[in-house]
Write an enzyme that holds these catalytic residues in place. Structure first.
Site, PDB file in Angstrom:
ATOM      1  N   HIS A   1      58.172  -9.369  20.354  1.00  0.00           N
ATOM      2  CA  HIS A   1      59.000  -9.941  21.421  1.00  0.00           C
ATOM      3  C   HIS A   1      59.848  -8.858  22.092  1.00  0.00           C
ATOM      4  O   HIS A   1      60.224  -7.875  21.460  1.00  0.00           O
ATOM      5  CB  HIS A   1      59.894 -11.044  20.861  1.00  0.00           C
ATOM      6  CG  HIS A   1      59.134 -12.273  20.477  1.00  0.00           C
ATOM      7  ND1 HIS A   1      58.798 -13.246  21.384  1.00  0.00           N
ATOM      8  CD2 HIS A   1      58.628 -12.673  19.280  1.00  0.00           C
ATOM      9  CE1 HIS A   1      58.122 -14.210  20.763  1.00  0.00           C
ATOM     10  NE2 HIS A   1      57.996 -13.880  19.486  1.00  0.00           N
TER      11      HIS A   1
ATOM     12  N   GLU B   1      54.687 -22.013  12.079  1.00  0.00           N
ATOM     13  CA  GLU B   1      55.734 -21.155  11.503  1.00  0.00           C
ATOM     14  C   GLU B   1      56.804 -22.076  10.914  1.00  0.00           C
ATOM     15  O   GLU B   1      56.864 -22.299   9.714  1.00  0.00           O
ATOM     16  CB  GLU B   1      56.324 -20.235  12.576  1.00  0.00           C
ATOM     17  CG  GLU B   1      57.437 -19.338  12.055  1.00  0.00           C
ATOM     18  CD  GLU B   1      58.210 -18.637  13.180  1.00  0.00           C
ATOM     19  OE1 GLU B   1      58.888 -17.647  12.873  1.00  0.00           O
ATOM     20  OE2 GLU B   1      58.165 -19.091  14.338  1.00  0.00           O
TER      21      GLU B   1
END
Length: 339
Positions: free
Chosen positions: A18, A203
């Site tokens: 990210h 996740e």
């Protein structure tokens, strides 16, 4: 003797990193000082913050730290520095290809709007790639916490820049919020524009969120995907379709998805034939970069060098790298094994 080769020299592709989360801690401290931003101790201590995002409050804290760090990126020069340093760190870790993930709406207010922000980011990526020799592209990610109409706008923007460095479209943030099917039109726009679909799933939520990404968003890759290990039928589906899971072991432990590195189901996924691409996710907050994920697989899951090489191959094959770059990296993997 097994396991003597340096994993930093193993050529690999980095598919889950990210934008703000790629920042060096020292750079964050400098930028915060430059702009007079007060950093909480969790970001200024030099140690990775203690996080546990398996409950809503924990995830909110993680997001708050991320947002504070992002607020220190205010100029085109800051963006260029972040991208160049991310590239330098990846090169040190043996990455030959990086797909960095960004939601440009988060940076638009300080960079003159959505289109200027997108162009500044893409220009920074092109420059960093040229300076470091690292192949780099951008994956534009929508925010699951925002309205699906915003995701459609982003998908159209991503398609507009498909010939200028954007290779994929993602969906990030807390997957417990917002159904995957709410974003199906945005992903349809992206796929019709030739972009790879790579939403987060599996996740913080269980295997059902991975299944939703496959069935509703027609994902070619899954960001994380580790919770698929809880469903043998889903593992078979991922393996049969060749859908790569972008697994981020250190992140999973830092956010409390698993208690310790040995609990991350790397071996389960690998043995089921599910392609994997190890990723660092947010090194700024989790304290480790790409090569450390391979070390973790070696140390806690007894991956041999031959198996680590195969994981590296899987990351390269799952990337959007052009054929010549892919062939060069795959040849490098063979050379590493032969060394």
């Amino acid at each position: 003797m097994e396991n003597v080769r340096d994993v930093r020299k193993l050529p690999k592709a980095h598919l889950h990193l990210h934008f703000t989360g790629s920042m060096r801690p020292s750079t964050l401290l400098e930028l915060a000082d430059k702009y007079g931003v007060h950093l909480p101790e969790a970001l200024s201590s030099g140690e990775p913050p203690r996080l546990r995002a398996t409950d809503e409050r924990g995830w909110f804290r993680f997001q708050r730290l991320y947002d504070i760090a992002r607020s220190c990126l205010r100029s085109p020069d800051d963006i260029r520095r972040l991208v160049r340093e991310a590239a330098e760190e990846d090169v040190k870790d043996g990455s030959g290809w990086l797909e960095i993930q960004v939601d440009p709406t988060s940076y638009a207010p300080r960079l003159g709007g959505l289109i200027p922000a997108m162009e500044i980011i893409l220009d920074a990526v092109a420059s960093a790639s040229k300076e470091t020799g690292l192949g780099m592209r951008v994956l534009v990610a929508a925010n699951r916490m925002k309205h699906p109409l915003e995701a459609r706008t982003l998908a159209r923007l991503a398609v507009r820049y498909a010939d200028h460095g954007v290779i994929g479209f993602g969906l990030s943030n807390d997957e417990r919020r917002g159904l995957a099917r709410d974003f199906d039109r945005a992903f349809e726009i992206a796929r019709e524009g030739g972009l790879l679909a790579a939403p987060h799933g599996g996740e913080l939520s269980g295997p059902g969120s991975v299944r939703d990404c496959l069935d509703d968003l027609h994902a070619a890759r899954i960001g994380h995907g580790v919770r698929a290990a809880e469903d043998p039928r889903l593992l078979r589906k991922l393996a049969e379709r060749g859908v790569t899971c972008e697994v981020c072991p250190a992140s999973n432990v830092a956010l409390g998805v698993y208690d310790k590195p040995a609990d991350v189901p790397l071996r389960t996924l690998y043995d089921a034939g599910v392609p994997m691409a190890l990723g660092a996710d947010d090194p700024l907050l989790f304290g480790s970069r790409l090569a450390a994920q391979y070390e973790l697989a070696r140390e806690h899951h007894a991956f041999t060098d031959a198996e680590l090489a195969e994981v590296a191959r899987q990351s390269i094959r799952a990337s959007a790298a052009p054929p010549d770059a892919r062939d060069r990296l795959l040849a490098g993997v063979e050379a590493w094994l032969a060394s």
